[in-house]
Design an enzyme around this catalytic site. Structure first.
Site, PDB file in Angstrom:
ATOM      1  N   ASP A 124      -2.973  41.143  -7.746  1.00  0.00           N
ATOM      2  CA  ASP A 124      -3.328  41.689  -9.056  1.00  0.00           C
ATOM      3  C   ASP A 124      -2.911  40.687 -10.137  1.00  0.00           C
ATOM      4  OD1 ASP A 124      -4.197  44.322 -10.500  1.00  0.00           O
ATOM      5  OD2 ASP A 124      -2.399  43.658 -11.564  1.00  0.00           O
ATOM      6  N   ASN A 136      -7.517  39.893 -21.820  1.00  0.00           N
ATOM      7  CA  ASN A 136      -8.862  40.266 -22.266  1.00  0.00           C
ATOM      8  C   ASN A 136      -8.861  40.724 -23.722  1.00  0.00           C
ATOM      9  OD1 ASN A 136     -10.598  39.697 -20.180  1.00  0.00           O
ATOM     10  ND2 ASN A 136     -10.471  41.726 -19.240  1.00  0.00           N
ATOM     11  N   HIS A 145     -13.566  39.080 -23.111  1.00  0.00           N
ATOM     12  CA  HIS A 145     -13.933  39.251 -21.703  1.00  0.00           C
ATOM     13  C   HIS A 145     -14.509  37.982 -21.088  1.00  0.00           C
ATOM     14  CE1 HIS A 145     -13.123  43.552 -21.237  1.00  0.00           C
ATOM     15  NE2 HIS A 145     -13.511  43.682 -22.495  1.00  0.00           N
ATOM     16  N   ASP A 173     -13.173  36.560 -17.670  1.00  0.00           N
ATOM     17  CA  ASP A 173     -14.026  36.276 -16.509  1.00  0.00           C
ATOM     18  C   ASP A 173     -13.745  34.891 -15.947  1.00  0.00           C
ATOM     19  OD1 ASP A 173     -15.183  38.742 -16.793  1.00  0.00           O
ATOM     20  OD2 ASP A 173     -17.063  38.017 -17.676  1.00  0.00           O
ATOM     21  N   GLU A 231      -9.520  43.163 -11.754  1.00  0.00           N
ATOM     22  CA  GLU A 231      -8.714  41.954 -11.623  1.00  0.00           C
ATOM     23  C   GLU A 231      -7.926  41.943 -10.314  1.00  0.00           C
ATOM     24  OE1 GLU A 231      -6.078  44.825 -14.045  1.00  0.00           O
ATOM     25  OE2 GLU A 231      -8.196  44.445 -13.685  1.00  0.00           O
TER      26      GLU A 231
END
Length: 301
Positions: free
Chosen positions: A172, A180, A185, A189, A216
């Protein structure tokens, strides 16, 4: 088609096996079986892309062979073409009803057989391309959740048969929401793509799998890997990601992007995947987060 396809030719007559081998050797790799029992064994072990199957054979005829092939999860997907001296419409209908993709009557015209085999192999190639696309995460271009589930089932059964360990780690990204929220975002990404690329570069044995599990979160499946080796791999991955030195000024853990990893190792029992492997790794991940993140915790079992 970049890799040579494999075709299993099943016929009790040596002359027919040799003729078909000569006919197809430029198109594919040919393996042979002279009876139904050999056919079932080689289909299971070799996983050919196509089977050319005679009907009239001693002990087990072609109709019985295809029924057994279609009743076995390991071989039900392999397309079968009957090549038989039985040329009545009822014989052809029976063969197609049993699941054959084509029926060629003997004596056959060699160029026609070659073209039919080529067309069926092309269909196999296209189908696999589509299947592979359906198993890839579009953002990170690594395996997706569907591919993970499929591979887990396969490796669980394989390890259960051999009594070998199966290890799983759940990864994680620490404080990914904060990243973010502050950088957008698109930047998030890119983080996921960088992490996926880094892990894929470190995990490369046959059977090993790096997958995006969701959001994630990533999963790494390590068959035939005992606890100590799997934990060392997890520590290596954690360090490699930290060493990317991707700035994360809004993380209370470190000034760069880091990950937390939970893992578990067990020896599977039976053919059905049990939830204890994932649940154990997920519980270990929870402990890693609770203890401060950017660390590896391995579940005891």
């Amino acid at each position: 088609m970049t890799a040579p396809h494999c075709v299993l030719v099943v016929d009790d007559e040596k002359q027919n096996r040799e003729l078909l081998t000569e006919l197809l050797h430029d198109e594919c790799r040919v393996i042979l079986a002279k009876n139904g029992f050999q056919a079932l064994e080689r289909a299971s072990e070799q996983q050919p892309d196509l089977i050319l199957l005679d009907v009239l054979m001693p002990d087990m005829n072609g109709f019985e062979v295809i029924q057994r092939l279609k009743n076995d999860d390991r071989t039900r997907h392999i397309p079968v073409i009957f090549v038989s001296a039985l040329d009545s419409p009822s014989d052809e209908e029976r063969g197609l009803d049993l699941g054959a993709v084509d029926y060629i009557a003997k004596p056959f015209h060699p160029p026609i057989v070659r073209k039919r085999v080529r067309n069926h192999l092309l269909s196999v190639h296209h189908r696999r391309l589509l299947e592979n696309l359906a198993m890839i995460d579009s953002l990170t271009e690594i395996a997706n959740r569907r591919r993970y589930d499929t591979q887990l089932e396969s490796e669980w059964r394989r390890c259960a048969r051999s009594g070998s360990p199966l290890s799983l780690m759940i990864i994680d990204v620490d404080h990914f929401k904060a990243y973010n929220d502050n950088f957008g975002h698109a930047a998030g990404d890119q983080i996921l793509r960088s992490i996926a690329l880094t892990m894929s570069g470190q995990v490369g044995r046959p059977g090993d799998l790096v997958a995006r599990y969701g959001g994630e979160e990533f999963a790494v499946l390590l068959p035939l890997t005992e606890r100590h080796a799997a934990r060392l791999m997890a520590e290596e991955l954690r360090g490699r990601i930290e060493d990317l030195h991707i700035p994360h000024p809004h993380s209370p853990v470190a000034p760069v992007v880091t990950v937390s990893i939970g893992g578990m190792t067990l020896v599977p029992k039976g053919g059905q995947v049990l939830p204890e492997l994932f649940d154990g790794a997920d519980a270990a991940l929870y402990v890693a987060k609770r203890e401060g993140r950017n660390r590896v915790v391995w579940q005891e079992n």
